[in-house]
Design a protein around this motif. Structure first.
Motif, PDB file in Angstrom:
ATOM      1  N   VAL A  51       0.842  -1.203   0.000  1.00 39.10           N
ATOM      2  CA  VAL A  51       0.000   0.000   0.000  1.00 39.10           C
ATOM      3  C   VAL A  51       0.875   1.251   0.000  1.00 39.10           C
ATOM      4  N   VAL A  52       1.923   1.233   0.799  1.00 43.43           N
ATOM      5  CA  VAL A  52       2.818   2.385   0.899  1.00 43.43           C
ATOM      6  C   VAL A  52       3.469   2.681  -0.447  1.00 43.43           C
ATOM      7  N   GLU A  53       3.902   1.660  -1.165  1.00 39.57           N
ATOM      8  CA  GLU A  53       4.542   1.871  -2.467  1.00 39.57           C
ATOM      9  C   GLU A  53       3.596   2.553  -3.451  1.00 39.57           C
ATOM     10  N   ILE A  54       2.315   2.265  -3.335  1.00 34.48           N
ATOM     11  CA  ILE A  54       1.337   2.866  -4.235  1.00 34.48           C
ATOM     12  C   ILE A  54       1.045   4.314  -3.841  1.00 34.48           C
ATOM     13  N   LEU A  55       0.870   4.575  -2.543  1.00 35.30           N
ATOM     14  CA  LEU A  55       0.368   5.879  -2.116  1.00 35.30           C
ATOM     15  C   LEU A  55       1.412   6.864  -1.584  1.00 35.30           C
ATOM     16  N   MET A  56       2.560   6.402  -1.128  1.00 32.08           N
ATOM     17  CA  MET A  56       3.536   7.346  -0.580  1.00 32.08           C
ATOM     18  C   MET A  56       3.964   8.417  -1.581  1.00 32.08           C
ATOM     19  N   PRO A  57       4.236   8.094  -2.838  1.00 33.67           N
ATOM     20  CA  PRO A  57       4.661   9.147  -3.764  1.00 33.67           C
ATOM     21  C   PRO A  57       3.661  10.296  -3.873  1.00 33.67           C
ATOM     22  N   ARG A  58       2.403  10.000  -3.706  1.00 39.60           N
ATOM     23  CA  ARG A  58       1.367  11.029  -3.818  1.00 39.60           C
ATOM     24  C   ARG A  58       1.136  11.764  -2.497  1.00 39.60           C
ATOM     25  N   MET A  59       1.403  11.127  -1.370  1.00 37.89           N
ATOM     26  CA  MET A  59       0.991  11.685  -0.090  1.00 37.89           C
ATOM     27  C   MET A  59       2.115  12.308   0.742  1.00 37.89           C
ATOM     28  N   ARG A  60       3.347  11.954   0.498  1.00 35.97           N
ATOM     29  CA  ARG A  60       4.416  12.386   1.400  1.00 35.97           C
ATOM     30  C   ARG A  60       4.708  13.877   1.355  1.00 35.97           C
ATOM     31  N   PHE A 118      -6.886  11.922   4.193  1.00 34.06           N
ATOM     32  CA  PHE A 118      -7.217  10.586   4.677  1.00 34.06           C
ATOM     33  C   PHE A 118      -7.812   9.809   3.516  1.00 34.06           C
ATOM     34  N   LYS A 119      -7.231   8.652   3.210  1.00 32.36           N
ATOM     35  CA  LYS A 119      -7.693   7.806   2.104  1.00 32.36           C
ATOM     36  C   LYS A 119      -8.101   6.443   2.642  1.00 32.36           C
ATOM     37  N   ALA A 120      -8.949   5.778   1.890  1.00 38.21           N
ATOM     38  CA  ALA A 120      -9.317   4.397   2.195  1.00 38.21           C
ATOM     39  C   ALA A 120      -9.085   3.568   0.937  1.00 38.21           C
ATOM     40  N   VAL A 121      -8.467   2.423   1.138  1.00 36.99           N
ATOM     41  CA  VAL A 121      -8.221   1.470   0.054  1.00 36.99           C
ATOM     42  C   VAL A 121      -9.181   0.308   0.278  1.00 36.99           C
ATOM     43  N   PHE A 122     -10.057   0.066  -0.688  1.00 32.04           N
ATOM     44  CA  PHE A 122     -11.032  -1.014  -0.569  1.00 32.04           C
ATOM     45  C   PHE A 122     -10.545  -2.227  -1.347  1.00 32.04           C
ATOM     46  N   LEU A 123     -10.664  -3.392  -0.710  1.00 36.89           N
ATOM     47  CA  LEU A 123     -10.139  -4.633  -1.279  1.00 36.89           C
ATOM     48  C   LEU A 123     -11.236  -5.673  -1.429  1.00 36.89           C
ATOM     49  N   ASN A 124     -11.063  -6.548  -2.423  1.00 38.55           N
ATOM     50  CA  ASN A 124     -12.007  -7.649  -2.603  1.00 38.55           C
ATOM     51  C   ASN A 124     -11.537  -8.863  -1.794  1.00 38.55           C
ATOM     52  N   ALA A 125     -12.181  -9.994  -1.975  1.00 37.22           N
ATOM     53  CA  ALA A 125     -11.868 -11.187  -1.180  1.00 37.22           C
ATOM     54  C   ALA A 125     -10.461 -11.731  -1.453  1.00 37.22           C
ATOM     55  N   GLN A 126      -9.877 -11.386  -2.595  1.00 38.56           N
ATOM     56  CA  GLN A 126      -8.513 -11.824  -2.914  1.00 38.56           C
ATOM     57  C   GLN A 126      -7.481 -10.761  -2.554  1.00 38.56           C
ATOM     58  N   VAL A 176     -14.552  -6.260   0.922  1.00 46.26           N
ATOM     59  CA  VAL A 176     -14.453  -7.260   1.978  1.00 46.26           C
ATOM     60  C   VAL A 176     -13.566  -6.737   3.102  1.00 46.26           C
ATOM     61  N   SER A 177     -12.584  -5.911   2.724  1.00 42.28           N
ATOM     62  CA  SER A 177     -11.662  -5.355   3.709  1.00 42.28           C
ATOM     63  C   SER A 177     -11.205  -3.974   3.259  1.00 42.28           C
ATOM     64  N   THR A 178     -10.552  -3.278   4.184  1.00 41.66           N
ATOM     65  CA  THR A 178     -10.063  -1.937   3.879  1.00 41.66           C
ATOM     66  C   THR A 178      -8.736  -1.682   4.586  1.00 41.66           C
ATOM     67  N   VAL A 179      -7.959  -0.802   3.991  1.00 39.28           N
ATOM     68  CA  VAL A 179      -6.756  -0.262   4.613  1.00 39.28           C
ATOM     69  C   VAL A 179      -6.950   1.243   4.614  1.00 39.28           C
ATOM     70  N   CYS A 180      -6.830   1.868   5.778  1.00 43.44           N
ATOM     71  CA  CYS A 180      -6.931   3.322   5.873  1.00 43.44           C
ATOM     72  C   CYS A 180      -5.533   3.899   5.952  1.00 43.44           C
ATOM     73  N   ILE A 181      -5.362   5.057   5.341  1.00 37.51           N
ATOM     74  CA  ILE A 181      -4.038   5.657   5.265  1.00 37.51           C
ATOM     75  C   ILE A 181      -4.186   7.176   5.271  1.00 37.51           C
ATOM     76  N   HIS A 182      -3.324   7.829   6.035  1.00 37.68           N
ATOM     77  CA  HIS A 182      -3.284   9.284   5.987  1.00 37.68           C
ATOM     78  C   HIS A 182      -1.849   9.757   6.172  1.00 37.68           C
ATOM     79  N   ASN A 183      -1.628  11.009   5.859  1.00 43.47           N
ATOM     80  CA  ASN A 183      -0.290  11.573   5.933  1.00 43.47           C
ATOM     81  C   ASN A 183      -0.183  12.532   7.110  1.00 43.47           C
TER      82      ASN A 183
END
Length: 141
Positions: A26-35, A42-50, A84-91
């Motif tokens: 997750v960090v590799e995807i979002l750090m370049p945009r958020m740092r 505050f962002k939320a990453v929504f994930l499916n069952a896989q 099915v799940s989420t990862v929350c992320i903020h800077n």
């Protein structure tokens, strides 16, 4: 040019639907945009069952030292995306990635709400200046 590159990376991510195996993914995807942001986002990453990304949304934009996301809005969006799940992320614009007491309280409330709605909260990540803090990696989830 940097903004175009960042947007291209986000669009590329959506098309590929990467498989999330760790906080580092997750960090590799979002750090370049958020740092380098000057306000808390505050962002939320929504994930499916896989554990593949369905969507990444901006939940809220705050001030230079605080963002006030609404837990109900995070889970309303998760339900709308059939997540099915989420990862929350903020800077933290200060560059410091250590969680504040408010971050810890919010994370606990987020976990409780996720359990009630049967949407697993996999992690809450705080982005600093080329560093991050993962509640999961630190054994706090």
């Amino acid at each position: 040019a940097l903004e175009i590159g960042r947007r291209f990376r986000e669009d590329e991510t959506k098309e590929q639907r990467p498989h999330i195996k760790s906080s580092q993914d997750v960090v590799e995807i979002l750090m370049p945009r958020m740092r380098d942001l000057k306000t808390e986002i505050f962002k939320a990453v929504f994930l499916n069952a896989q554990n593949r990304i369905i969507e990444i949304i901006d939940v809220t934009e705050g001030t230079v030292n605080q963002a006030a996301p609404m837990i109900r809005e995070i889970f309303q969006s998760a339900l709308e995306h059939f997540a099915v799940s989420t990862v929350c992320i903020h800077n933290h614009p200060s560059g410091e990635s250590q969680p504040s007491p408010e971050d810890r309280t919010f994370t606990q409330k987020l976990l409780e709400a996720g359990k009630a709605l049967q949407i697993k909260v996999l992690d809450h990540i705080i982005i600093g200046d080329n560093c991050y803090y993962s509640f999961k990696d630190r054994g706090e989830l």
